[in-house]
Design an enzyme around this catalytic site. Structure first.
Site, short mmCIF file in Angstrom:
data_model
loop_
_atom_site.label_atom_id
_atom_site.label_comp_id
_atom_site.label_asym_id
_atom_site.label_seq_id
_atom_site.Cartn_x
_atom_site.Cartn_y
_atom_site.Cartn_z
N SER A 146 0.82 -1.20 0.00
CA SER A 146 0.00 0.00 0.00
C SER A 146 0.86 1.27 0.00
O SER A 146 1.62 1.50 -0.93
CB SER A 146 -0.96 -0.03 1.19
OG SER A 146 -1.94 0.97 1.09
N ASP A 305 -2.50 6.42 -3.71
CA ASP A 305 -1.32 5.70 -3.23
C ASP A 305 -0.94 4.60 -4.22
O ASP A 305 -1.62 4.37 -5.22
CB ASP A 305 -1.55 5.18 -1.81
CG ASP A 305 -2.54 4.04 -1.72
OD1 ASP A 305 -3.31 3.84 -2.68
OD2 ASP A 305 -2.56 3.35 -0.69
N ASP A 307 -1.08 1.40 -4.57
CA ASP A 307 -2.00 0.35 -5.01
C ASP A 307 -3.40 0.91 -5.28
O ASP A 307 -4.35 0.17 -5.49
CB ASP A 307 -2.06 -0.82 -4.04
CG ASP A 307 -2.69 -0.46 -2.70
OD1 ASP A 307 -2.47 0.66 -2.22
OD2 ASP A 307 -3.39 -1.31 -2.12
N ASP A 309 -5.79 2.39 -3.65
CA ASP A 309 -6.99 2.20 -2.83
C ASP A 309 -7.24 3.40 -1.91
O ASP A 309 -8.33 3.52 -1.35
CB ASP A 309 -6.94 0.89 -2.04
CG ASP A 309 -5.85 0.82 -0.98
OD1 ASP A 309 -4.97 1.70 -0.98
OD2 ASP A 309 -5.84 -0.14 -0.19
#
Length: 575
Positions: A146, A305, A307, A309
């Site tokens: 993340s 960010d 990834d 999400d």
């Protein structure tokens, strides 16, 4: 077995991967580093596992990834044959070794005869959640850390509902992982053979198009976007991660044509070379976006960010400077627009509900209440929001409208069952167009909500405890708060204490009440001025987090109270 014994096993392993062997050689003589890498296995929980890359059982490497996947495979071996036939979807982000870990996972699954569907290249976490549901796989694996710094990577398992594995299944998988005694003996299949016999399938554009078709449904007022959004200037940055392709396409598909991408950060870069922390909640992550925004006169800056999400935003002020909104503020603005736009269109359901975590702001709760909309509180972790969506769909009790966590995670439409910054990018742009049509900006819109609902302010801080003994220090702090049971903070009395571990709320007058949520190591205090304070060890990092939510008649009063409560927490910790 001592950490020294485990270290020697790795050091003497003839088949140890070359780069790990070299790194291990470089660690020779550094007992502190070696102990940290070998003293205990990496923790695997409902959020999967996340840690520093490198050799050792407490590090992210192909052996710990194989071990985690072997645990999942052994668990799936206990399930009916048709479940194994459904298989596992696998995606990965831009971090070091993410693609390697994804394909190693497919090889382990393939050895068990379990099908896998692996993305051809990096894709966002929300698309992996969508893919599990879209392809009807039994599970999903997302390789990502993340928003953590570059030295980290992680491994998350998703259930068949597209949400992260719930505790029951996650605990079973963990038990199988722990039964894998020799990580070097885990058998893996030949990937070319898996591809040849269709046990592994490479996926890509076909799933992208299906996902993007659903994202188009996020737009509420297409006329507004067509009239105002097409000329509104935006800056978008994926912070070197997975969000560029889908983010750009989603904006264009919605009708936002006048946006720029921070080109230096559009490159998928595991070093995250332009940012120290690729986290959109940090002002420094917006530096390059702000520079570009000033150059082009952009109304709104959006960062996601690595990834994709989580999402953060900054809004241009009349003086040309940019102000960042917090995660809780973004949520309140988004929810207000969703409810108002649906009300105006006559599409607001009578059983509408929103969902948030217990450590998120009551600002959005007050917004929801003003529209007669139910707000449901759940434990931290988007899987609990996903569970509520599943419940709504099964029972018809409520219609899902919005879900969020204070940590910059939002879900607009439930075709994904996790945080989705791609969806949120599209809706946030529409909200910006809504205010621009009124001669305002997003920040002005926030001020309007403050005036209507009160000046809500929140703050999250954390104490970090790395390495050996870190978890013990965190446990000791939680024990201190429980055993010494503070009755006041900063001169304000505690009127109720929720202990989600004992599932009991205790009140100042001595009576108690049960808490109808799953067990969790969380404490939450309610004070007589309406302030709440929560304490929770992080599920993915060696931190204990402190949350404060307060309310003032002015922003200055709310900020002053925040500072006082933060000082009171620190004073209690150090007593």
């Amino acid at each position: 077995m001592s950490w020294q014994d485990t270290y020697n096993t790795w050091k003497n392993q003839a088949t140890l991967e070359t780069s790990l062997k070299q790194e291990l050689t470089g660690m020779a003589g550094d007992d502190a580093a070696l102990e940290d890498a070998f003293y205990e296995p990496m923790e695997f929980g409902t959020a999967g596992m996340r840690g520093v890359l490198g050799p050792g059982i407490n590090r992210m490497n192909i052996y710990t990834v194989r071990q985690a996947t072997e645990g999942l495979a052994r668990f799936m071996d206990t399930l009916p044959a048709e479940v194994k036939e459904r298989g596992v979807a696998i995606s990965f982000d831009s971090r070091h070794h993410s693609e390697d870990f994804a394909h190693e996972s497919a090889r382990v699954l393939g050895q068990h005869g379990i099908k896998s569907y692996v993305f051809e290249s990096l894709r966002p976490t929300p698309e992996l959640s969508f893919t599990v549901r879209h392809l009807h796989t039994y599970a999903g694996i997302m390789i990502t850390a993340s928003h953590n710094p570059k030295q980290y990577n992680g491994y998350k398992i998703y259930g068949e509902d597209g949400g992260q594995m719930p505790p029951k299944e996650s605990d079973l998988i963990t038990s199988y992982i722990r039964k894998v005694d020799d990580v070097f003996a885990i058998a893996v299949a030949d990937e070319q053979q898996l591809l040849a016999d269709k046990t592994e399938t490479i996926i890509g554009d076909d799933v992208d198009q299906d996902y993007l078709a659903k994202v188009k449904e996020v737009t509420i007022n297409q006329k507004l976007v067509d009239e105002v959004g097409k000329g509104m200037k935006l800056v978008f940055t994926p912070l070197h991660g997975t969000g560029r392709m889908l983010g750009e396409k989603a904006l264009k598909n919605a009708g936002f044509k006048n946006f720029s991408v921070v080109k230096e950060q559009a490159v998928a870069d595991p070093e995250f070379s332009t940012v120290k922390f690729p986290n959109p909640e940090f002002p420094e992550a917006f530096k390059m976006a702000i520079d570009l925004g000033k150059k082009e006169g952009a109304d709104v800056l959006i960062a996601v960010d690595p990834d994709a999400d989580r999402l953060g935003t900054a809004v241009r002020q009349p003086n040309g400077e940019y102000v960042l909104l917090t995660g809780n503020q973004i949520a309140a603005v988004l929810l207000h627009y969703i409810l108002q736009a649906n009300k105006d269109a006559g599409t607001l359901p009578t059983n509408a509900a929103a969902v948030k975590s217990i450590v998120s702001s009551e600002f959005a709760t007050k917004v929801a209440a003003s529209y007669g909309v139910t707000m449901i509180n759940v434990l931290t972790g988007f899987k609990y929001i996903a569970e509520q969506i599943e419940h709504f769909e099964a029972t018809g009790e409520h219609t899902y409208m919005f879900g969020f966590e204070e940590s910059y995670g939002y879900l607009i439409k439930p075709f994904v069952h996790d945080k989705d910054a791609i969806q949120t990018t599209v809706l946030l742009a529409e909200v910006a167009a809504y205010y621009k049509q009124q001669g305002k900006n997003l920040y002005d819109g926030l001020q309007d909500l403050f005036k209507e609902y009160g000046y809500f302010r929140e703050q999250t801080t954390s104490e970090e405890f790395d390495g050996v003994g870190g978890s013990d220090k965190i446990a000791a702090l939680m024990t201190k708060f429980r055993s010494e049971a503070p009755t006041a903070f900063a001169g304000y009395d505690v009127t109720g204490t929720e202990d989600f571990q004992s599932q009991t709320e205790s009140f100042a007058d001595g009576h108690t009440a049960p808490i109808a949520l799953p067990k969790a190591n969380v404490l939450k205090y309610h004070l007589n001025d309406g302030t709440w304070i929560a304490i929770r060890p992080s599920g993915t990092e060696p931190k204990i987090k402190f949350y404060i939510g307060t309310l003032g008649s002015t922003l200055e009063e709310a900020n002053d109270k925040l500072a006082k409560f933060e000082d009171a927490i620190q004073a209690f910790i150090k007593e």
